[in-house]
Design a protein around this motif. Structure first.
Motif, PDB file in Angstrom:
ATOM      1  N   GLN A  25      16.416  16.425   1.960  1.00  0.00           N
ATOM      2  CA  GLN A  25      15.981  14.990   2.484  1.00  0.00           C
ATOM      3  C   GLN A  25      14.933  15.037   0.903  1.00  0.00           C
ATOM      4  O   GLN A  25      14.932  13.128   1.121  1.00  0.00           O
ATOM      5  CB  GLN A  25      15.553  15.276   3.450  1.00  0.00           C
ATOM      6  CG  GLN A  25      14.956  14.224   4.412  1.00  0.00           C
ATOM      7  CD  GLN A  25      13.546  13.951   5.535  1.00  0.00           C
ATOM      8  OE1 GLN A  25      14.226  14.677   6.306  1.00  0.00           O
ATOM      9  NE2 GLN A  25      13.199  13.269   5.679  1.00  0.00           N
ATOM     10  N   PHE A  26      14.214  15.832   1.277  1.00  0.00           N
ATOM     11  CA  PHE A  26      13.219  15.487   0.593  1.00  0.00           C
ATOM     12  C   PHE A  26      12.989  15.039  -1.491  1.00  0.00           C
ATOM     13  O   PHE A  26      12.404  14.429  -2.089  1.00  0.00           O
ATOM     14  CB  PHE A  26      11.452  16.262   0.470  1.00  0.00           C
ATOM     15  CG  PHE A  26      10.589  16.222   1.559  1.00  0.00           C
ATOM     16  CD1 PHE A  26       9.794  15.786   1.087  1.00  0.00           C
ATOM     17  CD2 PHE A  26      11.444  16.470   2.242  1.00  0.00           C
ATOM     18  CE1 PHE A  26       8.535  16.087   1.767  1.00  0.00           C
ATOM     19  CE2 PHE A  26      10.256  16.495   3.665  1.00  0.00           C
ATOM     20  CZ  PHE A  26       8.863  15.578   3.671  1.00  0.00           C
ATOM     21  N   ALA A  61      13.635  11.204  -5.363  1.00  0.00           N
ATOM     22  CA  ALA A  61      14.480  10.167  -6.510  1.00  0.00           C
ATOM     23  C   ALA A  61      14.616   8.760  -5.872  1.00  0.00           C
ATOM     24  O   ALA A  61      14.308   7.933  -6.749  1.00  0.00           O
ATOM     25  CB  ALA A  61      15.439  10.880  -6.450  1.00  0.00           C
ATOM     26  N   GLY A  62      14.536   8.400  -4.611  1.00  0.00           N
ATOM     27  CA  GLY A  62      14.758   7.141  -4.200  1.00  0.00           C
ATOM     28  C   GLY A  62      13.295   6.213  -4.125  1.00  0.00           C
ATOM     29  O   GLY A  62      13.125   5.089  -5.130  1.00  0.00           O
ATOM     30  N   ILE A  63      12.410   6.985  -3.787  1.00  0.00           N
ATOM     31  CA  ILE A  63      10.884   6.327  -4.117  1.00  0.00           C
ATOM     32  C   ILE A  63      10.108   5.952  -5.408  1.00  0.00           C
ATOM     33  O   ILE A  63       9.766   5.142  -6.055  1.00  0.00           O
ATOM     34  CB  ILE A  63       9.285   7.101  -2.830  1.00  0.00           C
ATOM     35  CG1 ILE A  63      10.045   7.157  -1.752  1.00  0.00           C
ATOM     36  CG2 ILE A  63       8.384   6.195  -3.116  1.00  0.00           C
ATOM     37  CD1 ILE A  63      10.264   6.187  -1.155  1.00  0.00           C
ATOM     38  N   MET A  89       2.288  11.355  -1.373  1.00  0.00           N
ATOM     39  CA  MET A  89       2.887  12.722   0.181  1.00  0.00           C
ATOM     40  C   MET A  89       3.950  12.533   0.390  1.00  0.00           C
ATOM     41  O   MET A  89       4.007  13.489   1.048  1.00  0.00           O
ATOM     42  CB  MET A  89       2.469  11.442   1.176  1.00  0.00           C
ATOM     43  CG  MET A  89       1.414  10.074   1.416  1.00  0.00           C
ATOM     44  SD  MET A  89       1.030   9.756   3.265  1.00  0.00           S
ATOM     45  CE  MET A  89       0.806  10.594   3.850  1.00  0.00           C
ATOM     46  N   LEU A  90       5.250  12.282   0.088  1.00  0.00           N
ATOM     47  CA  LEU A  90       6.294  12.926  -0.303  1.00  0.00           C
ATOM     48  C   LEU A  90       6.021  14.676  -0.833  1.00  0.00           C
ATOM     49  O   LEU A  90       6.795  15.230  -0.779  1.00  0.00           O
ATOM     50  CB  LEU A  90       7.903  12.287  -0.537  1.00  0.00           C
ATOM     51  CG  LEU A  90       7.910  11.273   0.302  1.00  0.00           C
ATOM     52  CD1 LEU A  90       9.153  10.124  -0.498  1.00  0.00           C
ATOM     53  CD2 LEU A  90       8.866  12.363   0.873  1.00  0.00           C
ATOM     54  N   GLY A 123      15.223   8.910   7.066  1.00  0.00           N
ATOM     55  CA  GLY A 123      14.019   9.444   7.710  1.00  0.00           C
ATOM     56  C   GLY A 123      13.171   9.045   6.652  1.00  0.00           C
ATOM     57  O   GLY A 123      12.089   9.001   6.965  1.00  0.00           O
ATOM     58  N   THR A 124      13.041   8.769   5.347  1.00  0.00           N
ATOM     59  CA  THR A 124      12.148   8.743   4.126  1.00  0.00           C
ATOM     60  C   THR A 124      12.001   7.709   3.091  1.00  0.00           C
ATOM     61  O   THR A 124      11.244   7.160   2.948  1.00  0.00           O
ATOM     62  CB  THR A 124      12.504   9.748   3.306  1.00  0.00           C
ATOM     63  OG1 THR A 124      12.722  11.228   3.813  1.00  0.00           O
ATOM     64  CG2 THR A 124      11.556   9.967   2.293  1.00  0.00           C
TER      65      THR A 124
END
Length: 299
Positions: free
Chosen positions: A45-46, A51-53, A194-195, A230-231
């Motif tokens: 998930q993280f 990668a997405g952010i 934050m991630l 979730g993220t």
């Protein structure tokens, strides 16, 4: 009319974000049923989330032609420190639903309502308003009904209850820090740091607890789903919607997460949810409305 349209748009965005996040625990439970561990679920998930952010930040930088306010080393450190509570929330919440039903786990996570009031009282050194006190008692009574602990036939695993309360405590910390740390930089940058802070907690947990070889197949299936729900999607929608609705209305709409989570568990996981539990859920949502409607009037 434009103002009203903006509020409606904000309500839609926040509702969609809350609905998306409400589905998360059910997907985590389904990943568990296929033999994946908490370490595998949170790590994937993280990694996908970061990668997405990163891609969103890159897109914003290109769009704004590098004119966005860049984070200072102090901003980065503060956000990464604040992000550790984000990592703890994911870990604690996922560990909770490993031992107890999703419908109970989400109710425990909603204890942020009274925890937030308590933290606010400690930080501001003043007693909460009557409305907030009433709301806290409604939440506590609603929780007794929603968790069905008065039914002697039900035995809940104490580990799940402890992890659930710890998840609520860390989520309360996340909400307070997310709204007060380095607010001068873009929400995409804040989310990224934050991630990264949260990933330190998650990766450390994975190294300490993963006893079997890490199953990389998680990245092909549940990792993508859990990361999106979730993220990536909920924070983006919430960040877009809250400025349009305001904190009060936004908080009321985001309470949709609770019934959606229970409904998903009921439909997909076939969890038993009795009438008194639904009454408890309604009471918790009512308490959130009481707190925020009065907040708006004062403002």
């Amino acid at each position: 009319m434009t103002s009203q349209n903006n509020v409606l748009k904000g309500v839609f965005l926040v509702a969609l974000g809350a609905t998306t996040y409400g589905m998360l625990a059910t997907f985590v439970k389904m990943a568990y049923s296929e033999g994946y561990t908490t370490a595998e679920v949170t790590t994937s998930q993280f990694i996908y989330g970061i990668a997405g952010i990163l891609l969103i930040n890159l897109f914003q930088r290109i769009k704004n032609k590098n004119q966005t306010v860049k984070a200072t080393p102090k901003n980065i450190f503060s956000l990464m420190l604040a992000g550790t509570s984000l990592g703890m929330t994911s870990l604690f919440y996922y560990l909770a639903v490993k031992y107890i039903p999703v419908s109970i786990g989400i109710v425990l996570l909603m204890q942020t309502v009274w925890m937030g009031v308590l933290l606010e009282m400690i930080l501001e050194k003043k007693l909460p308003s009557k409305q907030k006190v009433i709301a806290v008692f409604i939440v506590l009574f609603g929780t007794v009904l929603a968790t069905n602990i008065i039914n002697n036939d039900i035995t809940l695993d104490w580990r799940g209850l402890v992890w659930g309360i710890l998840a609520a405590a860390s989520f309360t910390t996340t909400m307070f820090t997310a709204n007060s740390v380095a607010t001068e930089i873009s929400s995409a940058q804040r989310s990224l740091y934050m991630l990264l802070g949260g990933s330190i907690i998650v990766f450390s947990f994975a190294l300490a607890t993963q006893q079997t070889p890490f199953n990389l197949e998680i990245f092909l299936k549940w990792g993508i789903v859990v990361s999106l729900f979730g993220t990536i999607i909920p924070p983006m929608l919430m960040n877009l919607g809250f400025p349009l609705t305001g904190i009060g209305l936004g908080s009321i709409v985001s309470a949709l997460e609770l019934p959606v989570s229970v409904m998903m568990a009921f439909v997909l996981l076939h969890e038993k949810v009795i009438f008194s539990q639904w009454v408890g859920i309604v009471l918790i949502i009512l308490a959130i409305i009481i707190m925020n409607v009065n907040f708006n009037r004062k403002k």
